[in-house]
Design an enzyme around this catalytic site. Structure first.
Site, PDB file in Angstrom:
ATOM      1  N   GLU A   1     -23.045  -6.301   2.758  1.00 60.98           N
ATOM      2  CA  GLU A   1     -22.503  -7.623   3.340  1.00 60.98           C
ATOM      3  C   GLU A   1     -22.893  -8.648   2.690  1.00 60.98           C
ATOM      4  OE1 GLU A   1     -22.479  -5.991   8.034  1.00 60.98           O
ATOM      5  OE2 GLU A   1     -24.544  -6.451   7.350  1.00 60.98           O
TER       6      GLU A   1
ATOM      7  N   TRP B   1     -25.834  -9.869  20.387  1.00 63.43           N
ATOM      8  CA  TRP B   1     -24.229 -10.136  19.706  1.00 63.43           C
ATOM      9  C   TRP B   1     -23.070  -9.882  20.564  1.00 63.43           C
ATOM     10  CZ3 TRP B   1     -19.931  -7.578  18.032  1.00 63.43           C
ATOM     11  CH2 TRP B   1     -19.244  -8.158  16.904  1.00 63.43           C
TER      12      TRP B   1
ATOM     13  N   TRP C   1     -27.171 -16.352  21.257  1.00 57.96           N
ATOM     14  CA  TRP C   1     -27.248 -15.491  19.946  1.00 57.96           C
ATOM     15  C   TRP C   1     -26.750 -16.146  18.956  1.00 57.96           C
ATOM     16  CZ3 TRP C   1     -28.983 -10.666  18.484  1.00 57.96           C
ATOM     17  CH2 TRP C   1     -28.508 -10.363  17.367  1.00 57.96           C
TER      18      TRP C   1
ATOM     19  N   ARG D   1     -15.336  -7.733   4.327  1.00 56.53           N
ATOM     20  CA  ARG D   1     -15.584  -9.023   4.967  1.00 56.53           C
ATOM     21  C   ARG D   1     -16.396  -9.849   4.045  1.00 56.53           C
ATOM     22  NH1 ARG D   1     -18.053  -5.122   8.285  1.00 56.53           N
ATOM     23  NH2 ARG D   1     -20.369  -4.808   7.823  1.00 56.53           N
TER      24      ARG D   1
ATOM     25  N   PHE E   1     -16.087 -13.756  11.976  1.00 53.71           N
ATOM     26  CA  PHE E   1     -17.006 -13.251  11.272  1.00 53.71           C
ATOM     27  C   PHE E   1     -17.619 -14.215  10.065  1.00 53.71           C
ATOM     28  CE2 PHE E   1     -17.656  -8.354  12.450  1.00 53.71           C
ATOM     29  CZ  PHE E   1     -17.513  -8.668  13.783  1.00 53.71           C
ATOM     30  N   SER E   2     -18.408 -13.703   9.294  1.00 48.92           N
ATOM     31  CA  SER E   2     -19.096 -14.445   8.301  1.00 48.92           C
ATOM     32  C   SER E   2     -18.127 -15.064   7.053  1.00 48.92           C
ATOM     33  CB  SER E   2     -20.235 -13.702   7.640  1.00 48.92           C
ATOM     34  OG  SER E   2     -21.319 -13.789   8.707  1.00 48.92           O
TER      35      SER E   2
ATOM     36  N   ASP F   1     -26.045 -14.511  10.944  1.00 51.94           N
ATOM     37  CA  ASP F   1     -25.880 -14.967   9.784  1.00 51.94           C
ATOM     38  C   ASP F   1     -25.520 -16.580   9.577  1.00 51.94           C
ATOM     39  OD1 ASP F   1     -25.365 -12.480   9.522  1.00 51.94           O
ATOM     40  OD2 ASP F   1     -23.587 -12.295   8.644  1.00 51.94           O
TER      41      ASP F   1
END
Ligand code: FRU
Length: 520
Positions: free
Chosen positions: A237, A79, A52, A185, A111-112, A55
């Site tokens: 986001e 995910w 998977w 985030r 995370f991103s 981003d």
């Protein structure tokens, strides 16, 4: 009669082309040599070898290398606990898969976020001679989320002294703590020359926040943007704030990209932008309504490269949509990135518009180019056989006001585009394009994009198809639509129909096969 003459001419132009059929067998087993020949596997877009991806993260150019990090779950094709996958390229086209760069740790999943070259070694993690690459990302603490806390997302940093090969997490992470904002985030950092400081933009639920630092470690909150502006159909986001020159002028403006999910114009995830000014502390824009970077359903969480010259603002997006990303019918991997695109800013009648158009490097992959003028009488259809189109490019200039382009295969699957300039609309219908039933939201509506009346001016229509995606660029990126498709067999026929009352002239008409980036 005229119809047959046109078909004959086109036949001569295209039939002569070498039929270069790619192995694209529905039942093909995954074998390690042929991973890139799996069903639906994009041939000239980046995708992970397996598992998977979502981003793009940490886009940074350093020492001749474009780094592409990405949200990655190495265990499944859905995910899961996020890592940063990694790939590198010297031309934004050919990518080398690298080992995982960042693994989850006791602060949470990764995370991103973004990455910078700390040229002056402001962080002290490297030296002036060997400046560190610094990644700034979000920690997502699952346990925190599960126990109902609201402070489970914080910002952490890591550095690399060997051009991204190995990473060390900063010992005192997190560097930005959370005071109780559930969605907090996706930090994007850049060096701000004027204030001699690092500027970080992140999202906090329904708005963006801006922070400043001198050393990438100590961050000071500066301002908020957007509570009352733009689209708010879902959570904000992946922000990205950068400066661009307005084409053909000396004016410079700031652009803020904000991805939003749900709430995009054709459903689910999408990316809006704001044009305004940034004084080193606050971003302001008088824009109330959202503007959309891409009207398709499959360009999300896109951000731009750090450390390129100001004139090159290169963007990459994730080619999927949270509405159905977990269900798309691929077997060993999931998702690909958009083509890298150059962002430019234009101004017409006091309105700013952000254009996105494939980077020039794509030209090197185009094969069997044919440039011709093709004429199509009113109400006529031309049919072009082309085995190249499922991994190809179609391009022409026209001032025609009403036409359709349909891609078909022998199973009767078809992808239908309509360009009605007089009505000011472009539509894409993928309801019969191939596999659609894996998720109800995938094929259930025609995607719509409002377009200008170009008057009698010719505009460019440029389309890229790569087995499971289509990217449509009208007027050099003024109007863009990126959509996934899953035809069970390759499309091998293009039909263009002139629906207007005037002759349709297609100038510089070309169909090109696009070379695979995965083959030597
Ligand atoms: C966007 C996003 C980000 C988040 C990441 C998690 O697609 O939801 O906001 O950091 O994906 O994988």
């Amino acid at each position: 009669m005229a119809k047959w003459i046109i078909i004959a001419i086109i036949g001569v132009i295209f039939f002569g082309c070498k039929k270069n059929k790619i192995i694209h067998n529905n039942e093909k087993e995954l074998d390690p040599i042929a991973w890139h020949q799996e069903n639906y596997r994009p041939q000239y877009h980046f995708s992970p070898k397996e598992k998977w991806m979502n981003d793009p993260n940490g886009l940074v150019y350093h020492k001749g290398v474009y780094h592409l990090f990405y949200q990655y779950y190495p265990e499944e094709i859905v995910w899961g606990p996020m890592h940063w996958g990694h790939a590198t390229s010297s031309d934004l086209m050919h990518w080398k898969h690298k080992p995982i760069a960042l693994y989850p740790d006791s602060h949470g999943l990764i995370f991103s976020g973004s990455a910078v070259v700390d040229t002056q070694n402001s962080s002290g993690f490297g030296t002036i001679d060997n400046p560190p690459l610094v990644a700034i990302y979000t920690y997502h603490l699952m346990e925190g989320e599960q126990t109902g806390r609201t402070d489970f997302q914080t910002q952490g940093i890591a550095y690399s002294l060997d051009n991204g090969e190995h990473w060390t997490k900063y010992i005192d992470n997190p560097v930005i703590k959370n005071e109780g904002v559930k969605d907090f985030r996706d930090p994007k950092v850049f060096w701000h020359e004027k204030t001699n400081s690092w500027i970080l933009t992140l999202v906090a639920g329904d708005h963006a926040q801006i922070y400043r630092s001198k050393n990438l470690v100590d961050w000071e909150y500066l301002s908020d943007f957007g509570k009352e502006q733009g689209a708010h159909g879902g959570v904000w986001e992946c922000p990205d704030l950068f400066q661009l020159k307005v084409e053909g002028t000396d004016e410079t403006k700031w652009v803020l990209l904000i991805s939003i999910n749900p709430g995009a114009p054709n459903g689910g995830s999408g990316t809006q932008y704001f044009v305004g000014d940034f004084d080193g502390t606050s971003f302001v824009s008088d824009q109330k309504e959202p503007k959309w970077l891409d009207w398709g359903t499959d360009n999300y969480a896109g951000v731009t490269y750090n450390n390129l010259p100001d004139t090159d603002r290169v963007f990459i997006g994730w080619m999927s949509n949270w509405d159905y990303a977990r269900d798309t019918p691929t077997k060993s991997w999931r998702s690909a990135m958009t083509l890298p695109r150059n962002l430019t800013l234009s101004k017409n009648n006091n309105e700013y518009a952000l254009l996105n158009y494939p980077v020039l490097e794509i030209e090197k992959l185009l094969e069997t180019k044919k440039k011709n003028v093709v004429r199509l009488a009113p109400k006529l259809k031309m049919t072009l056989p082309s085995d190249d189109i499922s991994q190809g490019e179609l391009r022409f200039k026209t001032s025609s006001t009403n036409f359709t382009i349909v891609l078909k295969n022998s199973l009767g699957e078809k992808l239908s585009l309509l360009c009605d300039v007089t009505e000011g609309k472009f539509t894409l219908d993928r309801s019969a394009s191939g596999e659609t039933d894996f998720n109800e939201a995938f094929g259930n509506k025609v995607h719509y994009m409002p377009i200008n009346n170009f008057g009698d001016k010719a505009f460019e229509v440029r389309i890229f198809i790569d087995w499971s995606s289509i990217e449509v660029f009208l007027n050099k990126g003024q109007y863009v639509m990126t959509d996934l498709i899953f035809p069970k067999e390759p499309y091998n026929t293009i039909e263009i129909t002139n629906k207007s009352e005037q002759e349709m002239v297609l100038k510089d008409f070309e169909i090109a096969k696009v070379k695979s980036i995965w083959k030597p």
